[in-house]
Motif scaffolding. Structure first.
Motif, PDB file in Angstrom:
ATOM      1  N   UNK A  59      43.421  28.860  34.367  1.00  0.00           N
ATOM      2  CA  UNK A  59      43.865  28.598  35.741  1.00  0.00           C
ATOM      3  C   UNK A  59      43.938  29.925  36.482  1.00  0.00           C
ATOM      4  N   UNK A  60      43.372  29.977  37.676  1.00  0.00           N
ATOM      5  CA  UNK A  60      43.400  31.202  38.465  1.00  0.00           C
ATOM      6  C   UNK A  60      44.801  31.437  39.020  1.00  0.00           C
ATOM      7  N   UNK A 118      46.469  27.906  28.762  1.00  0.00           N
ATOM      8  CA  UNK A 118      47.593  27.027  28.417  1.00  0.00           C
ATOM      9  C   UNK A 118      48.465  27.590  27.307  1.00  0.00           C
ATOM     10  N   UNK A 119      47.984  28.652  26.618  1.00  0.00           N
ATOM     11  CA  UNK A 119      48.771  29.288  25.568  1.00  0.00           C
ATOM     12  C   UNK A 119      49.549  30.491  26.104  1.00  0.00           C
ATOM     13  N   UNK A 120      49.588  30.635  27.441  1.00  0.00           N
ATOM     14  CA  UNK A 120      50.309  31.725  28.126  1.00  0.00           C
ATOM     15  C   UNK A 120      49.683  33.093  27.893  1.00  0.00           C
ATOM     16  N   UNK A 121      48.371  33.105  27.620  1.00  0.00           N
ATOM     17  CA  UNK A 121      47.636  34.368  27.555  1.00  0.00           C
ATOM     18  C   UNK A 121      47.128  34.710  28.949  1.00  0.00           C
ATOM     19  N   UNK A 122      47.397  35.933  29.413  1.00  0.00           N
ATOM     20  CA  UNK A 122      46.842  36.377  30.683  1.00  0.00           C
ATOM     21  C   UNK A 122      45.390  36.794  30.479  1.00  0.00           C
ATOM     22  N   UNK A 123      44.578  36.619  31.509  1.00  0.00           N
ATOM     23  CA  UNK A 123      43.163  36.973  31.451  1.00  0.00           C
ATOM     24  C   UNK A 123      42.833  37.931  32.583  1.00  0.00           C
ATOM     25  N   UNK A 156      52.413  25.475  38.126  1.00  0.00           N
ATOM     26  CA  UNK A 156      52.126  26.425  37.054  1.00  0.00           C
ATOM     27  C   UNK A 156      52.870  26.058  35.778  1.00  0.00           C
ATOM     28  N   UNK A 157      54.128  25.659  35.910  1.00  0.00           N
ATOM     29  CA  UNK A 157      54.901  25.256  34.734  1.00  0.00           C
ATOM     30  C   UNK A 157      54.264  24.036  34.059  1.00  0.00           C
ATOM     31  N   UNK A 158      53.800  23.087  34.854  1.00  0.00           N
ATOM     32  CA  UNK A 158      53.156  21.894  34.296  1.00  0.00           C
ATOM     33  C   UNK A 158      51.899  22.282  33.535  1.00  0.00           C
ATOM     34  N   UNK A 159      51.113  23.218  34.094  1.00  0.00           N
ATOM     35  CA  UNK A 159      49.898  23.679  33.428  1.00  0.00           C
ATOM     36  C   UNK A 159      50.217  24.311  32.077  1.00  0.00           C
ATOM     37  N   UNK A 160      51.324  25.066  32.023  1.00  0.00           N
ATOM     38  CA  UNK A 160      51.713  25.758  30.786  1.00  0.00           C
ATOM     39  C   UNK A 160      52.498  24.860  29.832  1.00  0.00           C
ATOM     40  N   UNK A 161      52.798  23.644  30.261  1.00  0.00           N
ATOM     41  CA  UNK A 161      53.552  22.721  29.409  1.00  0.00           C
ATOM     42  C   UNK A 161      54.987  23.139  29.219  1.00  0.00           C
ATOM     43  N   UNK A 214      62.235  30.003  31.886  1.00  0.00           N
ATOM     44  CA  UNK A 214      62.759  30.628  30.664  1.00  0.00           C
ATOM     45  C   UNK A 214      61.949  30.244  29.433  1.00  0.00           C
ATOM     46  N   UNK A 215      61.220  29.126  29.516  1.00  0.00           N
ATOM     47  CA  UNK A 215      60.423  28.670  28.369  1.00  0.00           C
ATOM     48  C   UNK A 215      59.077  29.390  28.265  1.00  0.00           C
ATOM     49  N   UNK A 216      58.695  30.135  29.307  1.00  0.00           N
ATOM     50  CA  UNK A 216      57.383  30.783  29.340  1.00  0.00           C
ATOM     51  C   UNK A 216      57.478  32.190  28.748  1.00  0.00           C
ATOM     52  N   UNK A 217      56.731  32.421  27.691  1.00  0.00           N
ATOM     53  CA  UNK A 217      56.676  33.739  27.053  1.00  0.00           C
ATOM     54  C   UNK A 217      55.225  34.223  27.085  1.00  0.00           C
TER      55      UNK A 217
END
Length: 348
Positions: free
Chosen positions: A48-49, A71-76, A132-137, A142-145
């Motif tokens: 996702x951009x 979706x695994x919270x890896x930045x690109x 964005x939170x929905x995309x990351x599940x 606080x759940x996003x690492x």
């Protein structure tokens, strides 16, 4: 990659379609960038951009072409270059990745909202955060690492040998050794344009790493690393065995940490810097009175006490006999060299 045109849908008159570079086709890298950013899931499924021309970092005005997330919270990190303008692109991407390693979820919300506002989308900051939170599940910020090792993508009409060699080496030396475990990852994609039937087609070809071989490469690196670890373990055991056989290590012999070797630990306690040989490769640490099955285990316990991971440090290079200025590894090497010389002399 060569494309062939099949006149009248037959192979008899098939002929290759010449590849046109981005520059010769009259496009700018920004035009290609914006096309990819707008349709990123078509080019990179699962991404996702966040933003284009990302600049949200301190003490720098550099602009990252595309910042994306999976979706695994890896930045690109995505960098676009035209033709041979790709020189040093890998170094530029690494700089961006390093600066992004401290990025947090709030930065992504801010950058993503600015980007969408710039595109004229009618969306609030809160709505974008929910998207964005929905995309990351995730249910809340606080759940996003975020991963500390952003992935990198270099896109150009062509890459010179210096860049491809560097990228291959970086991926091989610092890439992931286990699926799901982060490591350095740099992808090179060549872009080609083709004139066909009065229209143009654009093709993206992943040249590094070869997509079908990625899983194999991870497994190969894991196997190689395991071999290195086993060799290091065997060498440590041989070092202690050599010193014990030579009578330099006897039960009760005191060893101390080599000055400067473990300075990152900032070991201030004299007790923590000392241990005694307990025989059979075991060492008793003065810091806790416990006996460890190997010098490596002892060194690992020392690191753990000071909140550090041991990594691939050579334990035999970090300790010395209290009565010697040489490390245990250096003393064992000297003894081995003398032994080899003696054998040669006898054999002669």
């Amino acid at each position: 990659m060569t494309f062939f045109l099949l006149p009248n849908n037959t192979t008899a008159q098939a002929h290759g379609v010449p590849k046109i570079s981005i520059k010769d086709a009259g496009y700018t890298e920004n035009q290609i960038r914006d096309m990819v950013a707008a349709k990123i899931e078509d080019f990179f499924p699962g991404l996702k951009t966040i933003s284009t021309e990302f600049t949200s970092w301190q003490d720098s005005t550099r602009r990252l072409d595309i910042l994306a997330i999976d979706t695994e919270s890896n930045l690109w990190v995505m960098e676009f270059k035209r033709d041979n303008d790709a020189a040093h692109a890998e170094l530029q991407a690494i700089r961006y990745a390093a600066m992004l390693s401290v990025c947090d979820f709030g930065n992504l919300v801010e950058a993503g909202f600015k980007y969408r506002t710039k595109l004229g989308q009618t969306i609030t900051s809160e709505e974008w955060e929910v998207e964005l939170l929905k995309f990351l599940g995730a249910s809340n910020a606080a759940d996003v690492e975020l991963s500390e090792i952003p992935r990198m993508v270099l896109i150009s009409s062509q890459f010179n040998k210096e860049i491809t060699t560097t990228v291959l080496w970086l991926n091989e030396m610092f890439g992931s050794t286990e699926k799901g475990v982060p490591g350095m990852y740099i992808m090179c994609i060549e872009v080609g344009l083709y004139e066909m039937g009065g229209q143009r087609a654009i093709h993206f070809d992943q040249i590094i790493p070869i997509s079908q071989a990625e899983e194999y490469q991870v497994q190969a690196r894991a196997k190689a690393l395991d071999g290195v670890k086993k060799q290091a373990k065997a060498k440590r055991a041989r070092t202690v065995a050599i010193l014990e056989s030579a009578g330099l290590l006897t039960v009760g012999s005191q060893i101390v940490v080599v000055e400067g070797r473990l300075k990152a630990l900032n070991v201030t306690s004299t007790q923590d810097r000392q241990a005694t040989f307990a025989g059979d490769g075991r060492f008793t640490w003065a810091g806790d009175g416990q006996t460890y099955e190997s010098l490596n285990a002892l060194t690992g316990a020392l690191h753990s006490k000071y909140g550090q991971t041991m990594g691939t440090i050579q334990a035999t290079q970090s300790w010395r006999l209290a009565s010697s200025g040489l490390t245990l590894a250096e003393q064992a090497d000297q003894l081995a060299a003398v032994g080899n010389g003696a054998v040669t002399a006898i054999g002669a």
